[in-house]
Design a protein around this motif. Structure first.
Motif, PDB file in Angstrom:
ATOM      1  N   SER A 151     -21.922  -0.947  60.524  1.00 60.64           N
ATOM      2  CA  SER A 151     -20.665  -1.115  61.272  1.00 60.64           C
ATOM      3  C   SER A 151     -20.419  -2.577  61.628  1.00 60.64           C
ATOM      4  O   SER A 151     -19.276  -3.033  61.673  1.00 60.64           O
ATOM      5  CB  SER A 151     -20.679  -0.252  62.542  1.00 60.64           C
ATOM      6  OG  SER A 151     -21.728  -0.648  63.399  1.00 60.64           O
ATOM      7  N   MET A 152     -21.504  -3.327  61.865  1.00 54.73           N
ATOM      8  CA  MET A 152     -21.373  -4.751  62.193  1.00 54.73           C
ATOM      9  C   MET A 152     -20.789  -5.522  61.006  1.00 54.73           C
ATOM     10  O   MET A 152     -19.847  -6.304  61.159  1.00 54.73           O
ATOM     11  CB  MET A 152     -22.741  -5.311  62.573  1.00 54.73           C
ATOM     12  CG  MET A 152     -22.722  -6.740  63.093  1.00 54.73           C
ATOM     13  SD  MET A 152     -24.349  -7.230  63.730  1.00 54.73           S
ATOM     14  CE  MET A 152     -25.333  -7.167  62.229  1.00 54.73           C
ATOM     15  N   VAL A 153     -21.330  -5.288  59.807  1.00 56.95           N
ATOM     16  CA  VAL A 153     -20.836  -5.970  58.602  1.00 56.95           C
ATOM     17  C   VAL A 153     -19.431  -5.484  58.257  1.00 56.95           C
ATOM     18  O   VAL A 153     -18.564  -6.267  57.863  1.00 56.95           O
ATOM     19  CB  VAL A 153     -21.796  -5.744  57.415  1.00 56.95           C
ATOM     20  CG1 VAL A 153     -21.252  -6.378  56.138  1.00 56.95           C
ATOM     21  CG2 VAL A 153     -23.174  -6.319  57.730  1.00 56.95           C
ATOM     22  N   PHE A 154     -19.187  -4.171  58.419  1.00 59.20           N
ATOM     23  CA  PHE A 154     -17.873  -3.595  58.118  1.00 59.20           C
ATOM     24  C   PHE A 154     -16.792  -4.247  58.975  1.00 59.20           C
ATOM     25  O   PHE A 154     -15.710  -4.589  58.494  1.00 59.20           O
ATOM     26  CB  PHE A 154     -17.907  -2.086  58.360  1.00 59.20           C
ATOM     27  CG  PHE A 154     -16.694  -1.349  57.869  1.00 59.20           C
ATOM     28  CD1 PHE A 154     -16.571  -0.999  56.539  1.00 59.20           C
ATOM     29  CD2 PHE A 154     -15.680  -0.999  58.749  1.00 59.20           C
ATOM     30  CE1 PHE A 154     -15.456  -0.316  56.077  1.00 59.20           C
ATOM     31  CE2 PHE A 154     -14.559  -0.310  58.307  1.00 59.20           C
ATOM     32  CZ  PHE A 154     -14.447   0.034  56.963  1.00 59.20           C
ATOM     33  N   THR A 155     -17.092  -4.443  60.265  1.00 58.77           N
ATOM     34  CA  THR A 155     -16.134  -5.092  61.170  1.00 58.77           C
ATOM     35  C   THR A 155     -15.980  -6.568  60.829  1.00 58.77           C
ATOM     36  O   THR A 155     -14.860  -7.101  60.824  1.00 58.77           O
ATOM     37  CB  THR A 155     -16.612  -4.937  62.637  1.00 58.77           C
ATOM     38  OG1 THR A 155     -16.779  -3.554  62.923  1.00 58.77           O
ATOM     39  CG2 THR A 155     -15.614  -5.540  63.604  1.00 58.77           C
ATOM     40  N   TYR A 156     -17.093  -7.240  60.514  1.00 59.25           N
ATOM     41  CA  TYR A 156     -17.072  -8.670  60.184  1.00 59.25           C
ATOM     42  C   TYR A 156     -16.207  -8.939  58.963  1.00 59.25           C
ATOM     43  O   TYR A 156     -15.491  -9.946  58.897  1.00 59.25           O
ATOM     44  CB  TYR A 156     -18.500  -9.152  59.928  1.00 59.25           C
ATOM     45  CG  TYR A 156     -18.614 -10.592  59.469  1.00 59.25           C
ATOM     46  CD1 TYR A 156     -18.585 -11.651  60.390  1.00 59.25           C
ATOM     47  CD2 TYR A 156     -18.740 -10.901  58.119  1.00 59.25           C
ATOM     48  CE1 TYR A 156     -18.689 -12.969  59.964  1.00 59.25           C
ATOM     49  CE2 TYR A 156     -18.839 -12.209  57.683  1.00 59.25           C
ATOM     50  CZ  TYR A 156     -18.815 -13.245  58.606  1.00 59.25           C
ATOM     51  OH  TYR A 156     -18.912 -14.550  58.181  1.00 59.25           O
ATOM     52  N   THR A 157     -16.237  -8.034  57.980  1.00 61.60           N
ATOM     53  CA  THR A 157     -15.476  -8.235  56.740  1.00 61.60           C
ATOM     54  C   THR A 157     -14.023  -7.769  56.854  1.00 61.60           C
ATOM     55  O   THR A 157     -13.269  -7.859  55.885  1.00 61.60           O
ATOM     56  CB  THR A 157     -16.147  -7.478  55.575  1.00 61.60           C
ATOM     57  OG1 THR A 157     -16.273  -6.097  55.918  1.00 61.60           O
ATOM     58  CG2 THR A 157     -17.522  -8.059  55.270  1.00 61.60           C
ATOM     59  N   GLY A 158     -13.639  -7.248  58.018  1.00 62.09           N
ATOM     60  CA  GLY A 158     -12.246  -6.834  58.218  1.00 62.09           C
ATOM     61  C   GLY A 158     -11.934  -5.451  57.708  1.00 62.09           C
ATOM     62  O   GLY A 158     -10.758  -5.065  57.626  1.00 62.09           O
TER      63      GLY A 158
END
Length: 451
Positions: free
Chosen positions: A316-323
């Motif tokens: 979820s952290m990477v998913f949010t970071y990538t938009g």
């Protein structure tokens, strides 16, 4: 689009059979690095771009220890291992056997009586143990031979057992509801209270379906002939009550303390553990070895849940970071028709389809956190939305080809029971669950839920 590609890459790896927690962690790390390289670019050369991109991508994982620490300090999740322990102890006491035997004698003389007994026992097991695998296996071993002996229709018999065994996903105390309470950041007690009427409505729908089928197709679920050796009807009722009262007392202690506001779910789960051990003593099945085995199994299941949670946190952290969350939100908030209903129907369909392939824990920790902020933006009640998701996730235990209940039952049935019989049997119950789910979508007030 990196986040969206990452999501589908994870699904593909899961379908290939890679371990869930490691899949999410590895995919997150890989796509985090890719996102870092894309962010930095290659203006200073390819090699320098890769080096700087690695530094940028891996830098976002600096906060992972803090996230893991917050998971470890979460008091809501403390109840997960204790409710699992309670369920395993009760499963080892032979509670299911005693309930099925007494209920079978009580209702056996009416058409569909053994199937109705199976549903009622599944309800009691759901409210006391909540362990789907144990419930399905116990009823498959005890109830199915009786139904086969009296020439019950095989799909009806197997479908009833599978559906009854999954009631622990919606009837409190449910591990699914505890997980969703953590994801939605709402009191688990509120979810438990809101889930009671939807769960009981599902039970009533199952029983109604069995009665209707038994009436229309008289040879599908014949009555068991009266047997004088069972004793009088009053004696059968007393025996049934003696089997039900101990487990019912435990249910009242655990759920009653939560609903009355006397204890939190975490505290009541501890009460449940003590109660389960006392029941084991009462049923003369208690031993130190049994407690050790139950503790070991609880640790294994809890480790799986928390391993997935840590992997999902990275995802979820990477998913949010990538938009990726912004793309999903834009899509969801621009669906045609009424925003709320369109969003709910689309998400229910998406979760239903995903339930064919992946487990409820992955859906709860990967899909649901993406949807929660959007639901909040649209002004959707988190309790209502969580109950809808829990009801939907219960269906994932029945849907072929990967429904866990189907595998549990197939593992204990005689060779004469084909897989296709089990698949055919669960289809009507899946349709019943979908019908109840849609009723909660359009008429939540009927179930005492504020939309």
């Amino acid at each position: 689009m990196i986040g969206i590609i990452m999501f589908f890459a994870s699904l593909v790896m899961l379908l290939y059979g890679f371990p869930v927690a490691f899949t999410f962690a590895a995919v997150s790390l890989l796509f985090g690095v890719i996102a870092g390289i894309v962010e930095v670019g290659f203006d200073d050369g390819v090699w320098q771009g890769i080096v700087d991109g690695l530094d940028e991508g891996l830098g976002m994982f600096d906060f992972m220890p803090f996230r893991i620490m917050s998971i470890m300090q979460n008091t809501i999740l403390m109840s997960v291992p204790m409710f699992i322990f309670m369920g395993i102890i009760l499963q080892k006491t032979g509670l299911a056997e005693k309930l099925l035997e007494s209920m079978g004698f009580l209702f056996g003389e009416i058409r569909g009586g053994v199937a109705i007994s199976t549903v009622l026992v599944g309800t009691l097991l759901a409210a006391s143990t909540g362990v789907v695998g144990a419930s399905v296996v116990a009823m498959g071993v005890i109830s199915l031979p009786v139904m086969m002996k009296y020439k019950y229709n095989l799909p009806l018999a197997t479908g009833t057992i599978c559906a009854s065994g999954t009631l622990g996903q919606i009837i409190p105390p449910s591990i699914v509801l505890i997980i969703l309470g953590d994801v939605f950041q709402v009191p688990v007690g509120d979810l438990f209270e809101a889930a009671v009427w939807p769960g009981l409505s599902l039970v009533a729908a199952y029983i109604l379906f069995i009665l209707v089928v038994s009436y229309i197709k008289k040879d599908f679920a014949p009555a068991i002939p009266k047997d004088p050796s069972r004793g009088s009807k009053s004696k059968q009722v007393i025996n049934a009550l003696l089997a039900i009262i101990p487990s019912l007392t435990l249910i009242v202690l655990v759920l009653g303390s939560i609903f009355a506001g006397v204890a939190t779910p975490t505290e009541s789960s501890a009460v449940g553990c003590i109660g389960a051990i006392l029941l084991a003593v009462l049923y003369k099945s208690f031993s130190i070895n049994m407690v050790k085995e139950a503790a070991f199994e609880s640790v294994k299941v809890t480790s799986m849940v928390f391993g997935i949670l840590i992997g999902a946190t990275a995802f979820s952290m990477v998913f949010t970071y990538t938009g990726g969350d912004e793309i999903v939100e834009h899509f969801m908030t621009n669906l045609p028709g009424d925003e709320k209903i369109a969003f709910i129907l689309f998400t229910m369909l998406a979760i239903f389809i995903l339930g064919f392939f992946i487990d409820f824990v992955e859906i709860s920790y990967i899909i649901v956190p993406i949807l929660v902020p959007i639901a909040d933006t649209l002004g959707i009640s988190p309790v209502w939305f969580a109950i809808l998701i829990a009801m939907n996730l219960q269906t994932s235990f029945l849907t072929p080809p990967f429904g866990f209940s189907l595998f549990y039952l197939k593992g204990v049935v005689p060779a004469s029971v084909r897989t296709i019989d089990i698949y055919k049997g669960v289809l009507p119950f899946i349709l019943i669950q979908v019908a109840v789910l849609l009723t909660i979508v359009f008429f939540p007030e009927f179930f005492g839920i504020k939309p």
